[in-house]
Design an enzyme around this catalytic site. Structure first.
Site, PDB file in Angstrom:
ATOM      1  N   ASP A 152       0.842  -1.190   0.000  1.00  0.00           N
ATOM      2  CA  ASP A 152       0.000   0.000   0.000  1.00  0.00           C
ATOM      3  C   ASP A 152       0.878   1.240   0.000  1.00  0.00           C
ATOM      4  O   ASP A 152       1.660   1.456   0.920  1.00  0.00           O
ATOM      5  CB  ASP A 152      -0.912   0.003   1.232  1.00  0.00           C
TER       6      ASP A 152
ATOM      7  N   TYR B 188       3.069  10.186   0.447  1.00  0.00           N
ATOM      8  CA  TYR B 188       4.035   9.620   1.394  1.00  0.00           C
ATOM      9  C   TYR B 188       5.458  10.021   1.025  1.00  0.00           C
ATOM     10  O   TYR B 188       6.363   9.927   1.860  1.00  0.00           O
ATOM     11  CB  TYR B 188       3.932   8.096   1.440  1.00  0.00           C
TER      12      TYR B 188
ATOM     13  N   LYS C 244      -2.642   6.303  -4.239  1.00  0.00           N
ATOM     14  CA  LYS C 244      -3.756   7.214  -3.954  1.00  0.00           C
ATOM     15  C   LYS C 244      -3.521   8.566  -4.615  1.00  0.00           C
ATOM     16  O   LYS C 244      -2.398   9.080  -4.600  1.00  0.00           O
ATOM     17  CB  LYS C 244      -3.908   7.398  -2.440  1.00  0.00           C
TER      18      LYS C 244
ATOM     19  N   HIS D  57      -7.528   9.894  -1.873  1.00  0.00           N
ATOM     20  CA  HIS D  57      -6.920   9.839  -0.539  1.00  0.00           C
ATOM     21  C   HIS D  57      -7.797  10.461   0.555  1.00  0.00           C
ATOM     22  O   HIS D  57      -7.886   9.932   1.663  1.00  0.00           O
ATOM     23  CB  HIS D  57      -5.552  10.529  -0.573  1.00  0.00           C
TER      24      HIS D  57
END
Length: 309
Positions: A46, A51, A76, A107
């Site tokens: 994931d 990130y 996402k 997201h």
């Protein structure tokens, strides 16, 4: 009966019940963590553009030697890319070094407007997030449906969406989200959301299943009692809790021993599940992730709404 190793999405695709989360994995650590996890048997990763580590995740996939088609890979679309989902998707594909995703999620049901203060987390002059409250999330979803039809993503879904937002989106969607990824653990069981999504064929995914740094879940005496009874760790109980309830779970770690043990899932008795289900109602309810969007995202459980500050 052994707990399931996979669940079936509303597209018919199989998704591994346990995946490796990569949120908050530091630069220089996530590449090795992903490579080790895949070599150790994981087949579900994931990721997300925001990130900031997707290039390392992609390199870890390459380093593992596991064929791309054997891996269930999620990313996402970030809030600032909602007006151009295709662009956000391409950024993730390029960073990951792949030509398709198995799952792509919205997201948050929040649009941010990039400005001179930044692209990913832009601010207003008063220091609040530069949120476009007038943005219609159905337009984001329309674009998600387009990229699904293009074949670049095998399934589409949402993340951090509450019932009110799903109800609004439901008025216009032509493709039902395959997944809703939310914070989920015994301190935040989200029973109402779980029931709602189940009726619509939307699979829940649990992020922060072990809490977060400094969270009390891993040392909770009731959880530890169940762990002792079953001869396993509290982490195994928390991960198994979700799989036993039909939820995909995404524990994050960059420590090889923990990555390996996090994929161990046991069957839990109805008695154990009932105890875990009722911990929040006993006064332990706690949300661990409340971004500063500046308005209520509509989440509510038995204990009432939780507002993003």
């Amino acid at each position: 009966m052994a707990p399931p190793t996979h669940f079936t999405l509303n597209t018919g695709a199989k998704i591994p019940a346990v995946g490796l989360g990569t949120w908050q994995s530091k630069p220089g650590e996530v590449q090795q963590a992903v490579a080790f996890a895949l070599k150790d048997g994981y087949r579900h990763i994931d990721a997300a553009l925001v990130y900031g580590n997707e290039a390392e995740v992609g390199q870890g996939i390459k380093d593992s030697g596991v064929p791309r088609e054997e891996i269930f890979l999620t990313s996402k679309v970030w809030n600032s890319h909602q007006p151009n989902v295709k662009e956000g998707l391409q950024k993730s594909l390029d960073a990951l070094g792949v030509d398709y995703l198995d799952l792509y999620l919205v997201h948050w049901p929040v649009r941010l407007v990039p400005n001179e203060t930044g692209e990913l987390f832009p601010l207003n002059p008063d220091g609040t997030r530069a949120v476009d409250r007038s943005w219609d999330q159905s337009e984001t979803w329309r674009q998600m449906e387009e990229i699904y039809k293009s074949g670049k993503v095998k399934a589409i879904g949402v993340s951090n969406w509450s019932i009110p937002y799903l109800e609004e989106l439901r008025k216009t969607w032509t493709i039902v989200p395959a997944v809703n990824q939310v914070e989920l653990h015994p301190y935040l069981p989200q029973h109402e959301l779980r029931e709602y999504c189940e009726k619509l064929g939307i699979l829940l995914q649990a992020y922060s299943p072990l809490g977060s740094t400094g969270a009390p879940i891993m040392t909770d005496p009731d959880i530890q009692k169940i762990a002792d009874k079953n001869g396993v760790s509290a982490a195994t109980i928390l991960i198994s809790y979700h799989v036993n309830k039909g939820v995909v779970v995404l524990p994050k770690s960059v420590i090889e021993k923990r990555i390996s043990s996090n994929k161990d899932v046991i069957s839990l008795s109805k008695e154990d599940l009932d105890v875990l289900d009722q911990l929040a109602a006993s006064g332990k309810a706690k949300r661990l992730n409340t971004p500063l969007w500046g308005f209520d995202l509509g989440f509510a459980d038995w204990y009432g709404p939780v507002k993003s500050r």
